[in-house]
Design an enzyme around this catalytic site. Structure first.
Site, short mmCIF file in Angstrom:
data_model
loop_
_atom_site.label_atom_id
_atom_site.label_comp_id
_atom_site.label_asym_id
_atom_site.label_seq_id
_atom_site.Cartn_x
_atom_site.Cartn_y
_atom_site.Cartn_z
N LYS A 78 26.57 24.89 -1.18
CA LYS A 78 26.73 25.13 0.07
C LYS A 78 26.27 26.29 0.71
O LYS A 78 26.01 27.36 -0.01
CB LYS A 78 28.45 25.07 0.36
CG LYS A 78 29.14 25.20 1.72
CD LYS A 78 30.59 25.41 1.59
CE LYS A 78 31.18 25.28 3.00
NZ LYS A 78 32.57 25.33 2.73
N SER A 158 35.17 21.77 6.15
CA SER A 158 33.85 22.37 6.58
C SER A 158 32.66 21.95 5.31
O SER A 158 31.74 22.25 5.87
CB SER A 158 34.10 23.98 6.57
OG SER A 158 34.28 24.61 5.18
N SER A 182 38.98 22.57 3.13
CA SER A 182 37.62 22.51 3.30
C SER A 182 36.77 21.87 2.28
O SER A 182 35.69 21.43 2.13
CB SER A 182 36.64 23.67 3.62
OG SER A 182 36.93 23.98 5.08
#
Lengths: 488, 95
Positions: A78, A158, A182
């Site tokens: 990420k 997210s 998330s």
């Protein structure tokens, strides 16, 4: 032989050890799959040269019989994790061109164990979002589509890039972070497994900060076993993060397959919210039945402050974000937009660099922390947080683990939710866990009437991750796995 | 409505965010919607409740007060939009 990218981490680990293929072959298979899947926009940066170098080094270590726990396993990272010398921008324009001269502790742990980096994954800007629509690099497309429909869907957020990449088999697993849901919400939207461990289990050092008392790293993986393998490597105590906890990291994988006979599973009545779709309710009941069939006891429990978790979160998280994001001023890194004087430069750089959702949250956070409001908002929210935690503390006298739905709906279409508060409601089942600092796992448990994956969430006691893996594995065993049909 | 247009401008100034005049009404509406959602917390009786300061009970770690890292200014300033001789460059602040 099946395609190398179809292998789980556990299967690839066996194949590499038995010399059925090399780490370089495995990495090349992923690099080719990534190229084909660019339409998903899951990766914002691909690092093929670095991946090949790391895979060759893994092959050398494997040949010498020195392979680590993740030796030669290709991962996606990420964009919130600092990776030395490589694009790290939290998918924000404000960090334009930032290449950290250091490596986050979590990714350093993965490389120590032999993992291979494929690239950086898309996400909502500064991890603020539930649909991956706030990224400076554009939306991520969910590999899943509704039956008989070609319409694109969001992967959740997210960690939308992480979840989509895992579901599309363009990485073996991915790192992710979870501040209000998330990891777990995108995992539920993509038929993958995501765990947010107990606050303090993973070091936050080198992870771009959003809300420091809530942020926690964890993996998104294809199945429960792979998530356990990943977390074992990611977790550590770290002198550079004083909130990381000095407890030994258990062998999480060993918890998988342990019988759950006698386990007490709590069903909190407050999670039966108004307007919850019948199919979510049915999924939840089915999950409880599966656990009961394996010998678990189902216990109805009460978590009376549940409905206040989300409003309290929307004080605490923006307040902490407004402080953390004060550092983006156009001086030390990232975007600089000139202004009349130094304050003008700050204001212009921040206005140009932050997207709408991030600006909204900075403004809310600044407002609730401003003179005269601090006690009414922030202190009150932190008191509510104590009450939420006490609800769980009382529940642990009666149960070992709590079962809830992961999300109030399956994946939706981009642009379908435009009202910020409606978007925030996506985290209604996940956010309490962050507020109380507890571990939570999302595991695929079924398909919606329209053929989209749905997840169940298990919530554990502090540092009860082993119980989560053990129980999630029982759900996975009963539900079976879910793989998106490849259309890209 | 707790947030009027002048409050939006004041908060934006505090947050060092330039806000265009035409965006102020929209932002006021959005902030009021979020604050309206948050208002539910007033229903909760928090008397005698301590605010949470740590989600996991743990003793604050202490370490020796000594320099453990540093001495690489070039690395520190490498990402700066403007730097000179390992100093961050900013517009003139003092005449």
């Amino acid at each position: 032989m099946t395609s190398l990218t179809a292998l789980t981490i556990a299967a690839a680990r066996d194949g590499l050890r038995n010399k059925q293929f090399t780490a370089l072959e495995l990495t090349e298979a992923y690099l080719a799959a990534m190229e084909k899947a660019r339409v998903l926009n899951a990766y914002i940066v691909e690092t093929p040269e670095k991946a090949r170098d790391m895979a060759k080094a893994s092959d050398a270590r494997l040949a010498a019989g020195q392979g680590g726990a993740l030796e030669g396993i290709p991962l996606g990272i990420k964009d919130l994790f600092a990776t030395e010398g490589i694009h790290t921008q939290a998918c924000s324009h404000v960090l334009d061109g930032f290449r950290p001269p250091y490596e986050s502790t979590v990714t350093a742990n993965l490389w120590r164990d032999g993992a291979v980096m494929l690239g950086k994954l898309n996400m909502d800007e500064f991890a603020m979002g539930s649909s991956n629509e706030t990224s400076h690099y554009g939306n991520v497309i969910n590999p899943w589509k509704r039956t008989n429909s070609n319409a694109a869907l969001v992967p959740g957020g997210s960690s939308g890039g992480s979840a989509a990449a895992v579901a599309a088999h363009i990485c073996a697993a991915a790192t992710a972070t979870d501040t209000g849901g998330s990891i777990r919400q995108p995992a539920a939207f993509t038929g993958t497994v995501g765990i947010k461990p107990t606050y303090g289990r993973c070091s936050r050092w080198g992870i771009v900060a959003f809300a420091s008392s809530l942020d926690q790293a964890g993996p998104i993986a294809r199945d429960v076993r792979d998530a356990a393998i990943m977390l074992k490597s990611m977790a550590s105590v770290d002198p550079k993060d004083t909130t990381s906890v000095d407890l030994p990291v258990p062998d999480y994988e060993a918890a998988i397959g342990r019988p759950i006979r006698g386990l007490r599973v709590g069903i909190p009545r407050q999670y039966r919210v108004d307007g919850m779709p019948a199919e979510i309710d049915a999924l939840w009941s089915r999950g409880a039945e599966w656990l009961k069939a394996e010998g678990a006891t189902i216990v109805e429990i009460s978590l009376p402050h549940t409905k206040y978790a989300l409003p309290a979160y929307y004080i605490v998280a923006p307040a902490e974000a407004s402080s953390n994001l004060a550092r983006y001023d156009g001086v030390r890194y990232g975007l600089r937009v000139p202004g009349g004087d130094i304050a003008g430069m700050y204001e212009n750089s921040r206005a140009a660099g932050f997207g709408r959702e991030v600006q909204r949250r900075i403004l809310i956070g600044t407002y609730v922390l401003s003179a005269g409001y601090y006690d009414a908002y922030y202190v009150r929210a932190q008191k509510v947080r104590t009450l939420i935690k006490q609800d769980f503390d009382r529940a642990w006298d009666k149960v070992d683990v709590v079962l809830t739905p992961a999300t109030p709906s399956p994946a939706f279409a981009p642009g379908e939710i435009t009202d910020p508060v409606q978007m925030y409601l996506n985290d209604i089942f996940t956010v309490t866990v962050n507020m109380a600092g507890l571990p939570g796992i999302s595991v695929p448990a079924g398909l919606s009437a329209e053929g989209l994956p749905l997840g169940l969430q298990l919530i554990g006691k502090p540092f009860g991750e082993e119980t989560l893996f053990q129980t999630a594995a029982a759900i996975e065993q009963a539900a079976g796995g879910y793989t998106a049909r490849q259309w890209w | 409505m707790p947030v009027d247009q002048s409050t939006v401008k004041r908060v934006a100034r505090l947050a060092r965010l330039r806000v265009e005049d035409e965006d102020v009404p929209r932002l006021a509406g959005e902030l009021n919607a979020i604050l309206g959602f948050i208002e539910q917390l007033n229903e909760v009786d928090v008397s005698g409740v301590e605010p949470m300061t740590s989600v996991v009970t743990m003793k604050m770690k202490m370490r020796k007060d000594e320099v453990t890292d540093g001495h690489y200014p070039a690395k520190i300033t490498a990402n700066a939009p403007a730097q000179e001789d390992s100093f961050f460059m900013v517009p003139r602040v003092v005449e």
